[in-house]
Write a protein that holds these residues in place. Structure first.
Motif, PDB file in Angstrom:
ATOM      1  N   LYS A 170       0.853  -1.190   0.000  1.00 18.80           N
ATOM      2  CA  LYS A 170       0.000   0.000   0.000  1.00 18.80           C
ATOM      3  C   LYS A 170       0.884   1.233   0.000  1.00 18.80           C
ATOM      4  N   ARG A 215      -2.558  -2.490  -7.368  1.00 23.53           N
ATOM      5  CA  ARG A 215      -2.755  -1.908  -6.040  1.00 23.53           C
ATOM      6  C   ARG A 215      -2.500  -0.412  -6.049  1.00 23.53           C
ATOM      7  N   LYS A 218      -5.754   1.121  -7.046  1.00 25.75           N
ATOM      8  CA  LYS A 218      -6.670   1.147  -5.899  1.00 25.75           C
ATOM      9  C   LYS A 218      -6.302   2.278  -4.944  1.00 25.75           C
ATOM     10  N   ILE A 220      -5.226   5.188  -5.591  1.00 31.26           N
ATOM     11  CA  ILE A 220      -5.664   6.514  -6.042  1.00 31.26           C
ATOM     12  C   ILE A 220      -7.127   6.486  -6.482  1.00 31.26           C
ATOM     13  N   ASN A 221      -7.829   5.413  -6.099  1.00 28.61           N
ATOM     14  CA  ASN A 221      -9.244   5.273  -6.478  1.00 28.61           C
ATOM     15  C   ASN A 221      -9.446   5.494  -7.974  1.00 28.61           C
ATOM     16  N   GLY A 223     -10.739   3.630 -10.147  1.00 28.02           N
ATOM     17  CA  GLY A 223     -11.970   3.093 -10.725  1.00 28.02           C
ATOM     18  C   GLY A 223     -11.744   1.729 -11.352  1.00 28.02           C
ATOM     19  N   ASP A 224     -12.826   1.008 -11.532  1.00 26.71           N
ATOM     20  CA  ASP A 224     -12.754  -0.335 -12.103  1.00 26.71           C
ATOM     21  C   ASP A 224     -12.929  -0.296 -13.608  1.00 26.71           C
ATOM     22  N   ARG A 318      -8.844   2.749 -17.546  1.00 23.29           N
ATOM     23  CA  ARG A 318      -9.501   3.098 -16.289  1.00 23.29           C
ATOM     24  C   ARG A 318     -10.061   4.528 -16.354  1.00 23.29           C
ATOM     25  N   ARG A 320      -9.691   6.825 -14.223  1.00 24.94           N
ATOM     26  CA  ARG A 320      -8.644   7.743 -13.775  1.00 24.94           C
ATOM     27  C   ARG A 320      -7.291   7.075 -13.986  1.00 24.94           C
TER      28      ARG A 320
END
Length: 465
Positions: A170, A215, A218, A220-221, A223-224, A318, A320
């Motif tokens: 992380k 990861r 994830k 930085i959010n 998105g999927d 993605r 973003r």
């Protein structure tokens, strides 16, 4: 396999003496590596880095990560490359375009096979031979990912990057504009046994090159996205059957092998890779793989499965891809083309382009970078490659939607003009201007193929009532 002369291509090294053994070339020394010049365009508001150079972590050691780390290190950036699986064998067809060999200065020793012929095989097993328009020096390179990835990582290390055999866990986001990111990872370089050692690393910017399950994304959010499952078996087949695949690859289309993609048999150094992929029927992937083996059974009979691989493959970028001083590249960003499923070249290219933007924006590591610097990479990428992705997306939607449409697609592939335009675009990654008259004929033929496909679909529906 016969040697192919490549003297007319700048940047390509002559093949080693003729033999079938793969010898992984050692990367050249930093002084001998080709030097790329960077245009300095730092943001005037960016503060200077004092007492050290800019620090960048590249998470992921595939083609994207290896290319990014090399470019950063050569550009004066203190570079850290983190990769957990140094012998990673991603389930990947392993095809690379000819332009990548020269553009990334790849030694011919790492190319297992030079494919000059392809067979496209329809749902009804109609086979079309592709490759008649290739020039004598042209080919599609087939590589093993564990070989290519290791070579690019070694070259990054030679350029000055610190390569860490570690698992990224992380990251802690910075609390101010110039504060560092703190990466948490498990280090497997130390002699601490299989458990590894928990460590942290402070850096100024991060490039996420850690694949579809990123990861960093994830963190930085980002998105999927929709993804496909690729399943591949490496099969050692008898020598007489391997001779058939010496310079030939096969692609199978049909609902039996994949409802929305294709199955493949690609040659490697001493075996073949047999695989398939799907977005819509992930739970049936093993059943689809069995069907792919059945379609190729006569040519791989007597083979022994030596490795089984599976991996997610992104279907679109993605939402973003850049946030503050973090950027995504390769599969982590979603850079895999539809229809063909190509990703190696685009991974390496995006890694290099992102790293170049950081080198330029930081004045070769002397200034802090900002989000605007990383967005230079994003804007350049989208401008250059968005049309390619859009066209292949449309082709997949039109021709992969039903077996009759796939029959039409294979029929179109028999056209010599289609083959020339397709190979020229693939091998050199450029939009090739067509002949207006031939383009008109192609449009008419395409419409005719689709009309016949639609008529065939209706007749099949009647039979199924």
């Amino acid at each position: 396999m016969a040697s192919i002369a490549l003297k007319t291509f700048v940047g390509l090294r002559q093949s080693s003496p003729e033999n079938n053994a793969i010898v992984l070339s050692k990367p050249a020394t930093a002084a001998a590596l080709p030097q790329r010049r960077f245009r300095i365009n730092a943001s005037k508001s960016s503060p200077r880095v004092t007492g050290r150079n800019l620090r960048v972590a590249v998470v992921g050691g595939g083609p994207a990560g290896g290319s990014a780390a090399e470019t950063l290190a050569k550009g004066g950036i203190e570079t850290f490359l983190i990769e957990r699986k140094m012998d990673n064998c991603k389930p990947c067809g392993g095809a690379i375009p000819l332009c990548m060999v020269g553009e990334f200065d790849l030694p011919l020793d790492i190319i297992d096979r030079r494919v000059t012929k392809m067979k496209m095989i329809s749902p009804s097993n109609v086979a079309v031979d592709i490759g008649r328009t290739l020039k004598p020096h042209e080919y599609i390179g087939m590589v093993r990912r564990e070989v290519l990835d290791a070579y690019l990582r070694d070259r990054a290390a030679t350029a000055g990057a610190t390569v860490i055999n570690g698992l990224f866990l992380k990251m802690d986001l910075p609390q101010s504009k110039s504060a560092p990111y703190v990466l948490h990872y498990t280090d497997y370089n130390a002699k601490t046994g299989g458990a590894g050692e928990k460590k942290t690393l402070e850096v100024d910017a991060i490039i996420g090159a850690d694949g579809a399950n990123s990861r960093v994304a994830k963190g930085i959010n980002a998105g999927d996205y929709e993804y496909a499952i690729a399943f591949q078996e490496r099969i050692k087949i008898p020598d007489d059957k391997m001779k058939y695949y010496e310079d030939l690859a096969e692609m199978y289309v049909g609902d039996d092998v994949s409802p929305d993609f294709y199955g493949w048999v690609f040659p490697k150094c001493d075996h073949v890779a047999v695989g398939t992929g799907t977005v819509t029927h992930k739970g049936d992937i093993k059943k689809l793989q069995v069907a792919t083996r059945l379609r190729a059974r006569d040519k791989i009979q007597g083979g022994k499965i030596i490795r089984v691989e599976a991996h997610p493959i992104p279907e679109h970028p993605r939402p973003r891809r850049v946030l503050e001083r973090v950027a995504l590249v390769g599969d982590a960003a979603g850079y895999v083309t539809k229809c063909s499923g190509e990703g190696i070249y685009f991974a390496a290219k995006s890694g290099r382009m992102c790293a170049e933007a950081i080198v330029e924006g930081s004045e070769n590591g002397k200034r802090m970078v900002e989000e605007s610097d990383l967005r230079v990479y994003l804007e350049k990428w989208d401008k250059t490659y968005w049309p390619t992705y859009k066209v292949l997306d449309i082709l997949q939607k039109v021709f992969y939607r039903s077996n009759p449409a796939r029959e039409a697609f294979v029929e179109m592939c028999a056209d010599e003009y289609v083959q020339k335009m397709t190979f020229d675009s693939y091998l050199y990654k450029r939009v090739v201007p067509g002949n207006p008259l031939d383009d008109l004929k192609l449009a008419v033929n395409t419409i005719g193929s689709l009309v016949r496909a639609n008529a065939l679909r209706k007749e099949m529906e009647k039979l199924n009532v």
